[in-house]
Design a protein around this motif. Structure first.
Motif, PDB file in Angstrom:
ATOM      1  N   ARG A  91      -5.204 -41.557 -17.357  1.00 43.81           N
ATOM      2  CA  ARG A  91      -6.538 -41.775 -16.789  1.00 43.81           C
ATOM      3  C   ARG A  91      -6.808 -43.253 -16.469  1.00 43.81           C
ATOM      4  O   ARG A  91      -7.445 -43.574 -15.458  1.00 43.81           O
ATOM      5  CB  ARG A  91      -7.573 -41.250 -17.785  1.00 43.81           C
ATOM      6  CG  ARG A  91      -8.998 -41.379 -17.319  1.00 43.81           C
ATOM      7  CD  ARG A  91      -9.313 -40.472 -16.123  1.00 43.81           C
ATOM      8  NE  ARG A  91     -10.717 -40.535 -15.865  1.00 43.81           N
ATOM      9  CZ  ARG A  91     -11.626 -39.811 -16.531  1.00 43.81           C
ATOM     10  NH1 ARG A  91     -11.237 -38.968 -17.473  1.00 43.81           N
ATOM     11  NH2 ARG A  91     -12.893 -39.936 -16.236  1.00 43.81           N
TER      12      ARG A  91
ATOM     13  N   SER B 223     -10.539 -31.285 -18.949  1.00 45.90           N
ATOM     14  CA  SER B 223      -9.140 -31.123 -18.557  1.00 45.90           C
ATOM     15  C   SER B 223      -8.245 -30.879 -19.768  1.00 45.90           C
ATOM     16  O   SER B 223      -7.396 -29.970 -19.755  1.00 45.90           O
ATOM     17  CB  SER B 223      -8.663 -32.367 -17.797  1.00 45.90           C
ATOM     18  OG  SER B 223      -8.654 -33.511 -18.618  1.00 45.90           O
ATOM     19  N   GLN B 224      -8.444 -31.656 -20.846  1.00 47.36           N
ATOM     20  CA  GLN B 224      -7.594 -31.492 -22.022  1.00 47.36           C
ATOM     21  C   GLN B 224      -7.833 -30.150 -22.708  1.00 47.36           C
ATOM     22  O   GLN B 224      -6.902 -29.528 -23.223  1.00 47.36           O
ATOM     23  CB  GLN B 224      -7.846 -32.631 -23.011  1.00 47.36           C
ATOM     24  CG  GLN B 224      -7.426 -34.008 -22.517  1.00 47.36           C
ATOM     25  CD  GLN B 224      -5.950 -34.087 -22.217  1.00 47.36           C
ATOM     26  OE1 GLN B 224      -5.557 -34.164 -21.050  1.00 47.36           O
ATOM     27  NE2 GLN B 224      -5.119 -34.081 -23.230  1.00 47.36           N
TER      28      GLN B 224
ATOM     29  N   GLU C 284     -16.289 -36.842 -13.565  1.00 44.85           N
ATOM     30  CA  GLU C 284     -15.486 -37.678 -14.454  1.00 44.85           C
ATOM     31  C   GLU C 284     -15.875 -39.136 -14.277  1.00 44.85           C
ATOM     32  O   GLU C 284     -16.406 -39.533 -13.230  1.00 44.85           O
ATOM     33  CB  GLU C 284     -13.997 -37.496 -14.174  1.00 44.85           C
ATOM     34  CG  GLU C 284     -13.479 -38.137 -12.898  1.00 44.85           C
ATOM     35  CD  GLU C 284     -13.769 -37.296 -11.663  1.00 44.85           C
ATOM     36  OE1 GLU C 284     -13.328 -37.681 -10.565  1.00 44.85           O
ATOM     37  OE2 GLU C 284     -14.431 -36.249 -11.806  1.00 44.85           O
TER      38      GLU C 284
ATOM     39  N   GLY D  32      -2.708 -38.486 -22.126  1.00 47.97           N
ATOM     40  CA  GLY D  32      -3.769 -38.158 -21.187  1.00 47.97           C
ATOM     41  C   GLY D  32      -4.695 -39.330 -20.920  1.00 47.97           C
ATOM     42  O   GLY D  32      -5.096 -39.580 -19.778  1.00 47.97           O
ATOM     43  N   VAL D  33      -5.032 -40.064 -21.982  1.00 46.58           N
ATOM     44  CA  VAL D  33      -5.879 -41.249 -21.819  1.00 46.58           C
ATOM     45  C   VAL D  33      -5.149 -42.298 -20.985  1.00 46.58           C
ATOM     46  O   VAL D  33      -5.729 -42.945 -20.100  1.00 46.58           O
ATOM     47  CB  VAL D  33      -6.276 -41.830 -23.191  1.00 46.58           C
ATOM     48  CG1 VAL D  33      -7.029 -43.141 -23.022  1.00 46.58           C
ATOM     49  CG2 VAL D  33      -7.137 -40.837 -23.960  1.00 46.58           C
TER      50      VAL D  33
ATOM     51  N   GLY E  77     -13.066 -40.087 -23.768  1.00 47.19           N
ATOM     52  CA  GLY E  77     -13.496 -39.944 -22.381  1.00 47.19           C
ATOM     53  C   GLY E  77     -14.989 -40.151 -22.223  1.00 47.19           C
ATOM     54  O   GLY E  77     -15.454 -40.766 -21.259  1.00 47.19           O
TER      55      GLY E  77
ATOM     56  N   LEU F 134     -12.131 -35.787 -19.290  1.00 48.96           N
ATOM     57  CA  LEU F 134     -11.061 -35.494 -20.242  1.00 48.96           C
ATOM     58  C   LEU F 134     -11.421 -34.365 -21.192  1.00 48.96           C
ATOM     59  O   LEU F 134     -10.558 -33.581 -21.596  1.00 48.96           O
ATOM     60  CB  LEU F 134     -10.710 -36.759 -21.037  1.00 48.96           C
ATOM     61  CG  LEU F 134      -9.824 -37.784 -20.324  1.00 48.96           C
ATOM     62  CD1 LEU F 134      -9.638 -39.006 -21.192  1.00 48.96           C
ATOM     63  CD2 LEU F 134      -8.484 -37.173 -19.952  1.00 48.96           C
TER      64      LEU F 134
ATOM     65  N   ASP G  73     -17.120 -40.256 -18.957  1.00 50.93           N
ATOM     66  CA  ASP G  73     -17.212 -38.824 -18.653  1.00 50.93           C
ATOM     67  C   ASP G  73     -18.573 -38.295 -19.092  1.00 50.93           C
ATOM     68  O   ASP G  73     -19.167 -38.782 -20.060  1.00 50.93           O
ATOM     69  CB  ASP G  73     -16.106 -38.054 -19.384  1.00 50.93           C
ATOM     70  CG  ASP G  73     -14.720 -38.382 -18.838  1.00 50.93           C
ATOM     71  OD1 ASP G  73     -14.640 -38.928 -17.732  1.00 50.93           O
ATOM     72  OD2 ASP G  73     -13.735 -38.088 -19.529  1.00 50.93           O
TER      73      ASP G  73
ATOM     74  N   ALA H 125      -6.210 -34.723 -15.240  1.00 51.05           N
ATOM     75  CA  ALA H 125      -6.899 -35.756 -16.017  1.00 51.05           C
ATOM     76  C   ALA H 125      -7.595 -36.772 -15.135  1.00 51.05           C
ATOM     77  O   ALA H 125      -8.553 -37.421 -15.563  1.00 51.05           O
ATOM     78  CB  ALA H 125      -5.907 -36.466 -16.939  1.00 51.05           C
ATOM     79  N   ARG H 126      -7.132 -36.904 -13.900  1.00 51.17           N
ATOM     80  CA  ARG H 126      -7.764 -37.845 -12.971  1.00 51.17           C
ATOM     81  C   ARG H 126      -8.822 -37.169 -12.110  1.00 51.17           C
ATOM     82  O   ARG H 126      -9.571 -37.858 -11.397  1.00 51.17           O
ATOM     83  CB  ARG H 126      -6.697 -38.519 -12.095  1.00 51.17           C
ATOM     84  CG  ARG H 126      -5.701 -39.347 -12.889  1.00 51.17           C
ATOM     85  CD  ARG H 126      -4.775 -40.133 -11.978  1.00 51.17           C
ATOM     86  NE  ARG H 126      -5.471 -41.247 -11.336  1.00 51.17           N
ATOM     87  CZ  ARG H 126      -5.540 -42.476 -11.838  1.00 51.17           C
ATOM     88  NH1 ARG H 126      -4.976 -42.753 -13.010  1.00 51.17           N
ATOM     89  NH2 ARG H 126      -6.175 -43.428 -11.195  1.00 51.17           N
TER      90      ARG H 126
ATOM     91  N   PRO I  85      -9.026 -37.402 -27.145  1.00 49.03           N
ATOM     92  CA  PRO I  85      -9.236 -37.744 -25.731  1.00 49.03           C
ATOM     93  C   PRO I  85     -10.631 -37.375 -25.230  1.00 49.03           C
ATOM     94  O   PRO I  85     -11.214 -38.108 -24.435  1.00 49.03           O
ATOM     95  CB  PRO I  85      -8.158 -36.928 -25.005  1.00 49.03           C
ATOM     96  CG  PRO I  85      -7.130 -36.665 -26.027  1.00 49.03           C
ATOM     97  CD  PRO I  85      -7.873 -36.507 -27.315  1.00 49.03           C
TER      98      PRO I  85
END
Length: 327
Positions: free
Chosen positions: A191, A88-89, A136, A187-188, A252, A85, A258, A80-81, A248
């Motif tokens: 981040r 990744s999600q 990102e 996840g958020v 993002g 997002l 993002d 996630a970093r 997310p």
């Protein structure tokens, strides 16, 4: 980008394997209570009681699955970093494919052609997303926003748990969706978390996003366990996919900066929509006709006793006349 993708794929593998092992443990626990003619394993609304869920959590299959979930969490946090997002999600949510395939062996589930097509659609959408993903965003957010994330996580998990318990055995898909939203909030939170780079423990512990991660993660795991106890493992996981991907991904883009590669925004949008649609299709086609109540309703003791034999992993095999996707 490549390291982030590999990390997300590894997280997906851990989550997918963990989900199936947790489902095996949940069903084994439910059937043992049924064999003992337990009246405390369900609530007045037909859902699993807290004691029933706790007993499911101490089976060896569930514990191994939980360890894999923690490993997946660590890998997913890193992904996630490193990635947008929405990428990744969605890659992590591809654990649906692993869940479905392992369910064939460990839960005795036979997927129908529509489920296989839906899984193929999800995989194709992931290719589109990976092709279109750009850098990102920075992940910077005000302290007020971190507080709002914590408040939203508490309301989501607390209110969701209450609603799921009231609905009982009818809440399998809802529990899966709410657990996905919890994992999405997690996840958020990862981040935007302060005190990570560079690492500074006092800053980390003072950040409301840190506690939002704890609430959303623990609550999401509980709701996922409930969903696995009372419904189709593929259906519950697919609903989780929608919850942990859509919100997310949108946040993002709108909140964290993002973006897709120049000229590839259409492909990113298409891949995102198709991935979510494929997950919904798996949930729709994979949900058993009885709404998953079999896990919560006491079964005949003679059938339940087979769990203590050498073929315990086959206790969820469909019976004649039932849909082949039932679990």
């Amino acid at each position: 980008m490549l390291i982030g993708l590999l990390t997300a794929v590894a997280a997906s593998a851990c989550y997918g394997t963990g989900s199936v092992l947790q489902a095996v443990g949940s069903r084994k626990s439910a059937r043992r209570e049924a064999a003992a003619a337990s009246t405390t394993g369900v609530t007045a609304h037909g859902g699993p009681s807290l004691s029933s869920t706790a007993k499911a959590a101490v089976t060896w299959e569930f514990m191994v699955g939980t360890v894999l979930d923690f490993v997946g969490f660590g890998l997913g946090a890193l992904a996630a970093r490193l990635l947008p997002l929405f990428l990744s999600q969605t890659v992590i949510s591809a654990n649906l494919v692993i869940t479905a395939v392992l369910s064939i062996k460990l839960l005795g589930i036979r997927l129908n052609p529509r489920e296989w097509v839906s899984i193929g659609v999800v995989c194709s959408a992931l290719v589109l997303l990976a092709t279109a993903a750009g850098p990102e965003g920075g992940g910077d957010a005000s302290t007020t926003t971190h507080w709002w994330l914590l408040i939203a996580s508490v309301l989501l998990i607390g209110g969701g748990t209450l609603v799921v318990r009231l609905l009982g055995s009818r809440a399998a898909i809802l529990a899966g969706l709410l657990s996905g939203l919890g994992f999405g909030a997690l996840g958020v939170g990862v981040r935007v978390l302060n005190g990570v780079d560079p690492f500074h423990l006092p800053t980390l512990l003072a950040d409301p996003a840190f506690y939002a991660i704890l609430v959303a993660g623990i609550g999401g795991m509980y709701l996922h366990t409930v969903a696995l106890q009372i419904g189709s493992v593929n259906g519950a996981t697919a609903a989780l996919v929608v919850g942990e991907t859509v919100v997310p991904g949108i946040l993002g883009v709108l909140w964290l900066g993002d973006s897709s590669r120049p000229g590839f925004a259409w492909m990113a949008v298409l891949g995102f929509v198709v991935a979510v649609a494929g997950a919904v299709a798996v949930a729709w086609f994979g949900e058993p006709e009885d709404g998953g109540t079999a896990a919560a309703v006491p079964a005949p003791a003679k059938e339940a006793k087979t769990l203590d034999g050498p073929s315990a992993g086959s206790d969820a095999r469909p019976t004649a006349g039932s849909r082949t996707t039932s679990s």
